[in-house]
Design a protein around this motif. Structure first.
Motif, mmCIF file in Angstrom:
data_model
loop_
_atom_site.group_PDB
_atom_site.id
_atom_site.type_symbol
_atom_site.label_atom_id
_atom_site.label_comp_id
_atom_site.label_asym_id
_atom_site.label_seq_id
_atom_site.Cartn_x
_atom_site.Cartn_y
_atom_site.Cartn_z
ATOM 1 N N ALA A 18 28.828 10.048 59.927
ATOM 2 C CA ALA A 18 29.216 8.634 60.044
ATOM 3 C C ALA A 18 27.974 7.737 59.996
ATOM 4 O O ALA A 18 27.989 6.675 59.369
ATOM 5 C CB ALA A 18 29.995 8.398 61.334
ATOM 6 N N TRP A 19 26.889 8.173 60.641
ATOM 7 C CA TRP A 19 25.644 7.412 60.600
ATOM 8 C C TRP A 19 25.119 7.333 59.168
ATOM 9 O O TRP A 19 24.675 6.286 58.716
ATOM 10 C CB TRP A 19 24.598 8.071 61.510
ATOM 11 C CG TRP A 19 23.293 7.352 61.514
ATOM 12 C CD1 TRP A 19 22.921 6.330 62.328
ATOM 13 C CD2 TRP A 19 22.190 7.571 60.628
ATOM 14 N NE1 TRP A 19 21.652 5.898 62.016
ATOM 15 C CE2 TRP A 19 21.182 6.655 60.963
ATOM 16 C CE3 TRP A 19 21.949 8.454 59.574
ATOM 17 C CZ2 TRP A 19 19.967 6.594 60.300
ATOM 18 C CZ3 TRP A 19 20.729 8.389 58.912
ATOM 19 C CH2 TRP A 19 19.754 7.467 59.275
ATOM 20 N N GLU A 21 26.858 7.495 56.406
ATOM 21 C CA GLU A 21 27.715 6.583 55.634
ATOM 22 C C GLU A 21 27.383 5.123 55.927
ATOM 23 O O GLU A 21 27.341 4.298 55.013
ATOM 24 C CB GLU A 21 29.177 6.888 55.918
ATOM 25 C CG GLU A 21 29.621 8.224 55.340
ATOM 26 C CD GLU A 21 31.015 8.648 55.760
ATOM 27 O OE1 GLU A 21 31.729 7.846 56.419
ATOM 28 O OE2 GLU A 21 31.399 9.785 55.442
ATOM 29 N N ARG A 22 27.130 4.792 57.190
ATOM 30 C CA ARG A 22 26.739 3.417 57.541
ATOM 31 C C ARG A 22 25.395 3.073 56.905
ATOM 32 O O ARG A 22 25.197 1.973 56.383
ATOM 33 C CB ARG A 22 26.667 3.232 59.059
ATOM 34 C CG ARG A 22 28.015 3.097 59.718
ATOM 35 C CD ARG A 22 27.905 2.624 61.170
ATOM 36 N NE ARG A 22 26.901 3.316 61.956
ATOM 37 C CZ ARG A 22 27.074 4.466 62.623
ATOM 38 N NH1 ARG A 22 28.239 5.057 62.600
ATOM 39 N NH2 ARG A 22 26.092 5.008 63.322
ATOM 40 N N GLY A 23 24.466 4.007 56.954
ATOM 41 C CA GLY A 23 23.153 3.784 56.341
ATOM 42 C C GLY A 23 23.276 3.545 54.848
ATOM 43 O O GLY A 23 22.595 2.688 54.285
ATOM 44 N N TYR A 24 24.151 4.298 54.206
ATOM 45 C CA TYR A 24 24.366 4.121 52.766
ATOM 46 C C TYR A 24 24.937 2.733 52.474
ATOM 47 O O TYR A 24 24.537 2.079 51.503
ATOM 48 C CB TYR A 24 25.300 5.202 52.219
ATOM 49 C CG TYR A 24 25.587 5.036 50.752
ATOM 50 C CD1 TYR A 24 24.657 5.449 49.802
ATOM 51 C CD2 TYR A 24 26.763 4.441 50.320
ATOM 52 C CE1 TYR A 24 24.907 5.279 48.445
ATOM 53 C CE2 TYR A 24 27.010 4.268 48.972
ATOM 54 C CZ TYR A 24 26.090 4.688 48.044
ATOM 55 O OH TYR A 24 26.334 4.502 46.710
ATOM 56 N N GLN A 25 25.847 2.270 53.309
ATOM 57 C CA GLN A 25 26.423 0.933 53.114
ATOM 58 C C GLN A 25 25.342 -0.148 53.228
ATOM 59 O O GLN A 25 25.292 -1.081 52.426
ATOM 60 C CB GLN A 25 27.539 0.678 54.123
ATOM 61 C CG GLN A 25 28.776 1.496 53.867
ATOM 62 C CD GLN A 25 29.791 1.395 54.995
ATOM 63 O OE1 GLN A 25 29.532 0.787 56.033
ATOM 64 N NE2 GLN A 25 30.948 2.007 54.788
ATOM 65 N N PHE A 26 24.458 -0.007 54.233
ATOM 66 C CA PHE A 26 23.369 -0.978 54.383
ATOM 67 C C PHE A 26 22.426 -0.930 53.181
ATOM 68 O O PHE A 26 22.010 -1.960 52.666
ATOM 69 C CB PHE A 26 22.571 -0.723 55.667
ATOM 70 C CG PHE A 26 23.290 -1.139 56.915
ATOM 71 C CD1 PHE A 26 23.735 -2.434 57.086
ATOM 72 C CD2 PHE A 26 23.509 -0.226 57.929
ATOM 73 C CE1 PHE A 26 24.399 -2.827 58.238
ATOM 74 C CE2 PHE A 26 24.168 -0.596 59.085
ATOM 75 C CZ PHE A 26 24.608 -1.898 59.248
ATOM 76 N N LYS A 29 24.050 -2.572 50.126
ATOM 77 C CA LYS A 29 24.071 -4.029 50.249
ATOM 78 C C LYS A 29 22.678 -4.599 49.968
ATOM 79 O O LYS A 29 22.537 -5.602 49.264
ATOM 80 C CB LYS A 29 24.526 -4.411 51.656
ATOM 81 C CG LYS A 29 24.678 -5.883 51.884
ATOM 82 C CD LYS A 29 25.210 -6.167 53.280
ATOM 83 C CE LYS A 29 25.305 -7.638 53.534
ATOM 84 N NZ LYS A 29 25.754 -7.944 54.893
#
Length: 87
Positions: A18-19, A21-26, A29
């Motif tokens: 999950a971490w 995936e969040r890092g990939y989103q940041f 962006k």
């Protein structure tokens, strides 16, 4: 860097998908921001910083009072304000 942290954590037995995936989103962006106008520098394939503000940032002026900051230097260099060389 995100992958390096993820791999190190995974090797230490702390895999957190999950971490990742969040890092990939940041990262996605951030990539999109730097690869479109006004940051794209023509057709060079490079990006540049673009300031949307007007004038210096307020926080950059907090340590520059006008009596000891830039204005005396500007007045000296332009010959305005009656400031002469101390030499």
């Amino acid at each position: 860097m995100i992958m390096a942290v993820y791999r190190a954590e995974k090797a230490a037995g702390h895999e957190d998908r999950a971490w990742l995936e969040r890092g990939y989103q940041f990262a996605s962006k951030d990539y999109e921001m730097w690869n479109r106008e006004p940051h794209v520098a023509g057709d060079t394939g490079l990006s540049r910083y673009f300031d949307f503000g007007n004038g210096p940032a307020p926080e950059s002026l907090k340590d520059e009072p006008t009596s000891t900051g830039r204005l005396p230097v500007i007045f000296y260099c332009t010959g305005k304000g009656g400031i002469t060389s101390p030499i």
